[in-house]
Design a protein around this motif. Structure first.
Motif, PDB file in Angstrom:
ATOM      1  N   TYR A   1     116.532 151.082 -47.815  1.00 56.35           N
ATOM      2  CA  TYR A   1     115.138 150.839 -47.475  1.00 56.35           C
ATOM      3  C   TYR A   1     114.456 149.951 -48.522  1.00 56.35           C
ATOM      4  N   VAL A   2     114.713 150.225 -49.784  1.00 57.92           N
ATOM      5  CA  VAL A   2     114.092 149.434 -50.847  1.00 57.92           C
ATOM      6  C   VAL A   2     114.583 147.986 -50.807  1.00 57.92           C
ATOM      7  N   VAL A   3     115.874 147.780 -50.572  1.00 56.14           N
ATOM      8  CA  VAL A   3     116.408 146.418 -50.446  1.00 56.14           C
ATOM      9  C   VAL A   3     115.747 145.716 -49.269  1.00 56.14           C
ATOM     10  N   TRP A   4     115.619 146.400 -48.152  1.00 54.43           N
ATOM     11  CA  TRP A   4     115.008 145.821 -46.948  1.00 54.43           C
ATOM     12  C   TRP A   4     113.540 145.452 -47.187  1.00 54.43           C
ATOM     13  N   THR A   5     112.783 146.347 -47.798  1.00 57.36           N
ATOM     14  CA  THR A   5     111.357 146.063 -48.004  1.00 57.36           C
ATOM     15  C   THR A   5     111.121 144.992 -49.059  1.00 57.36           C
ATOM     16  N   ASN A   6     112.109 144.715 -49.891  1.00 60.51           N
ATOM     17  CA  ASN A   6     111.946 143.694 -50.928  1.00 60.51           C
ATOM     18  C   ASN A   6     112.557 142.358 -50.540  1.00 60.51           C
ATOM     19  N   THR A   7     112.797 142.155 -49.265  1.00 59.20           N
ATOM     20  CA  THR A   7     113.213 140.856 -48.743  1.00 59.20           C
ATOM     21  C   THR A   7     112.091 140.371 -47.841  1.00 59.20           C
ATOM     22  N   ARG A   8     111.551 139.186 -48.135  1.00 66.85           N
ATOM     23  CA  ARG A   8     110.423 138.649 -47.368  1.00 66.85           C
ATOM     24  C   ARG A   8     110.697 137.203 -46.989  1.00 66.85           C
ATOM     25  N   TYR A   9     110.239 136.830 -45.802  1.00 69.35           N
ATOM     26  CA  TYR A   9     110.292 135.456 -45.318  1.00 69.35           C
ATOM     27  C   TYR A   9     108.852 135.027 -45.050  1.00 69.35           C
ATOM     28  N   VAL A  10     108.481 133.848 -45.550  1.00 68.95           N
ATOM     29  CA  VAL A  10     107.109 133.370 -45.388  1.00 68.95           C
ATOM     30  C   VAL A  10     107.128 131.897 -45.018  1.00 68.95           C
ATOM     31  N   ILE A  11     106.318 131.549 -44.023  1.00 72.09           N
ATOM     32  CA  ILE A  11     106.054 130.149 -43.683  1.00 72.09           C
ATOM     33  C   ILE A  11     104.569 129.930 -43.906  1.00 72.09           C
ATOM     34  N   THR A  12     104.232 128.976 -44.752  1.00 71.62           N
ATOM     35  CA  THR A  12     102.834 128.620 -44.960  1.00 71.62           C
ATOM     36  C   THR A  12     102.590 127.269 -44.297  1.00 71.62           C
ATOM     37  N   SER A  13     101.391 126.802 -44.407  1.00 71.09           N
ATOM     38  CA  SER A  13     101.060 125.501 -43.835  1.00 71.09           C
ATOM     39  C   SER A  13     101.739 124.356 -44.586  1.00 71.09           C
ATOM     40  N   GLU A  14     102.315 124.641 -45.757  1.00 65.74           N
ATOM     41  CA  GLU A  14     102.940 123.574 -46.543  1.00 65.74           C
ATOM     42  C   GLU A  14     104.353 123.886 -47.054  1.00 65.74           C
ATOM     43  N   GLU A  15     104.733 125.163 -47.106  1.00 62.72           N
ATOM     44  CA  GLU A  15     106.008 125.509 -47.726  1.00 62.72           C
ATOM     45  C   GLU A  15     106.705 126.643 -46.989  1.00 62.72           C
ATOM     46  N   LEU A  16     108.005 126.799 -47.291  1.00 63.21           N
ATOM     47  CA  LEU A  16     108.825 127.901 -46.802  1.00 63.21           C
ATOM     48  C   LEU A  16     109.260 128.726 -48.004  1.00 63.21           C
ATOM     49  N   TYR A  17     109.261 130.043 -47.848  1.00 59.76           N
ATOM     50  CA  TYR A  17     109.654 130.941 -48.934  1.00 59.76           C
ATOM     51  C   TYR A  17     110.624 131.994 -48.411  1.00 59.76           C
ATOM     52  N   LYS A  18     111.606 132.313 -49.228  1.00 55.93           N
ATOM     53  CA  LYS A  18     112.484 133.454 -48.977  1.00 55.93           C
ATOM     54  C   LYS A  18     112.593 134.198 -50.294  1.00 55.93           C
TER      55      LYS A  18
ATOM     56  N   ARG B   1     109.150 122.532 -49.675  1.00 56.15           N
ATOM     57  CA  ARG B   1     108.061 121.982 -48.883  1.00 56.15           C
ATOM     58  C   ARG B   1     108.503 121.732 -47.439  1.00 56.15           C
ATOM     59  N   ILE B   2     107.599 121.964 -46.508  1.00 58.18           N
ATOM     60  CA  ILE B   2     107.882 121.755 -45.087  1.00 58.18           C
ATOM     61  C   ILE B   2     108.184 120.292 -44.801  1.00 58.18           C
ATOM     62  N   ASP B   3     107.587 119.378 -45.553  1.00 61.70           N
ATOM     63  CA  ASP B   3     107.828 117.956 -45.265  1.00 61.70           C
ATOM     64  C   ASP B   3     109.272 117.546 -45.550  1.00 61.70           C
ATOM     65  N   ARG B   4     110.067 118.416 -46.165  1.00 60.46           N
ATOM     66  CA  ARG B   4     111.492 118.136 -46.387  1.00 60.46           C
ATOM     67  C   ARG B   4     112.368 118.595 -45.223  1.00 60.46           C
ATOM     68  N   VAL B   5     111.804 119.367 -44.272  1.00 62.03           N
ATOM     69  CA  VAL B   5     112.588 119.908 -43.157  1.00 62.03           C
ATOM     70  C   VAL B   5     113.025 118.771 -42.248  1.00 62.03           C
ATOM     71  N   GLN B   6     114.320 118.714 -42.000  1.00 57.42           N
ATOM     72  CA  GLN B   6     114.908 117.707 -41.129  1.00 57.42           C
ATOM     73  C   GLN B   6     115.230 118.296 -39.763  1.00 57.42           C
ATOM     74  N   ASN B   7     115.723 119.540 -39.758  1.00 54.51           N
ATOM     75  CA  ASN B   7     116.181 120.140 -38.520  1.00 54.51           C
ATOM     76  C   ASN B   7     116.170 121.656 -38.674  1.00 54.51           C
ATOM     77  N   THR B   8     116.061 122.360 -37.545  1.00 56.20           N
ATOM     78  CA  THR B   8     116.148 123.818 -37.559  1.00 56.20           C
ATOM     79  C   THR B   8     117.138 124.259 -36.491  1.00 56.20           C
ATOM     80  N   ALA B   9     117.705 125.420 -36.679  1.00 57.42           N
ATOM     81  CA  ALA B   9     118.612 126.001 -35.686  1.00 57.42           C
ATOM     82  C   ALA B   9     118.272 127.481 -35.541  1.00 57.42           C
TER      83      ALA B   9
END
Length: 189
Positions: free
Chosen positions: A85-102, A115-123
């Motif tokens: 549970y602690v491992v699960w709650t301490n993993t976060r994914y975030v998309i902001t208006s300018e960046e991606l975070y894991k 930065r989002i402006d570096r994104v070329q493709n998604t799957a």
């Protein structure tokens, strides 16, 4: 007589999330609970077996070695569930208006950010179980790299995450186009 309205509290973000200026969070999640895997059911089974063994041994003639085995199984099962549970709650994914975070980590922290402006493709990938339970992997590729830059593993409702990312990419393209038009107008005048 009018009542004073309470002030809106400022949105607080964790210390690992560095938002700048007009940047705002557009999507945030942790992995789907299925990420905790089989250790949680095994831990819960150990707790139940431990209670059964302890209860049976106590009714069979007092506290003895078998009772201690039951208590040890309960403690082991609880520890297994809590760690997952602690491992699960301490993993976060975030998309902001300018960046991606894991973000991952309990004792030490590992934050991947770009930065989002570096994104070329998604799957977006979902196997049969993922479609049934509502999770999938969102993989992001960046310009200049053939390998995935970032993967949000077992993301709940991955279509929402992909939609939020694509919306931000669309806004970025619109901004670039409007900037090109204004530069073009400025050159022609």
């Amino acid at each position: 007589m009018s009542r004073p309205t309470p002030s809106t509290p400022a949105t607080t973000h964790p210390d690992w999330l560095h938002l700048s200026g007009e940047e705002n969070v557009v999507w945030e999640s942790r992995p789907h609970p299925v990420t905790m895997g089989v250790r949680v059911p095994i831990g819960l089974a150990l707790v139940l077996v431990g209670f059964a063994v302890a209860a049976w041994s106590v009714t069979d003639g007092g506290v003895g070695g078998l009772s201690l085995v039951g208590v040890a199984l309960v403690v082991l099962g609880i520890a297994l569930v809590l760690v997952q549970y602690v491992v699960w709650t301490n993993t976060r994914y975030v998309i902001t208006s300018e960046e991606l975070y894991k973000k991952r980590g309990i004792v030490s922290r590992n934050v991947t950010q770009f930065r989002i402006d570096r994104v070329q493709n998604t799957a977006l990938e979902q196997d049969v179980l993922g479609r049934l339970l509502g999770y999938g992997d969102l993989t992001i590729y960046t310009a200049g790299s053939g390998d995935p830059e970032l993967t949000f593993e077992r993301t709940p409702e991955p279509e929402r995450a992909n939609g939020a990312l694509n919306e931000q990419l669309g806004k970025l393209v619109d901004r670039d186009r409007s900037g090109e038009r204004s530069r073009s107008r400025n050159r022609s005048t």
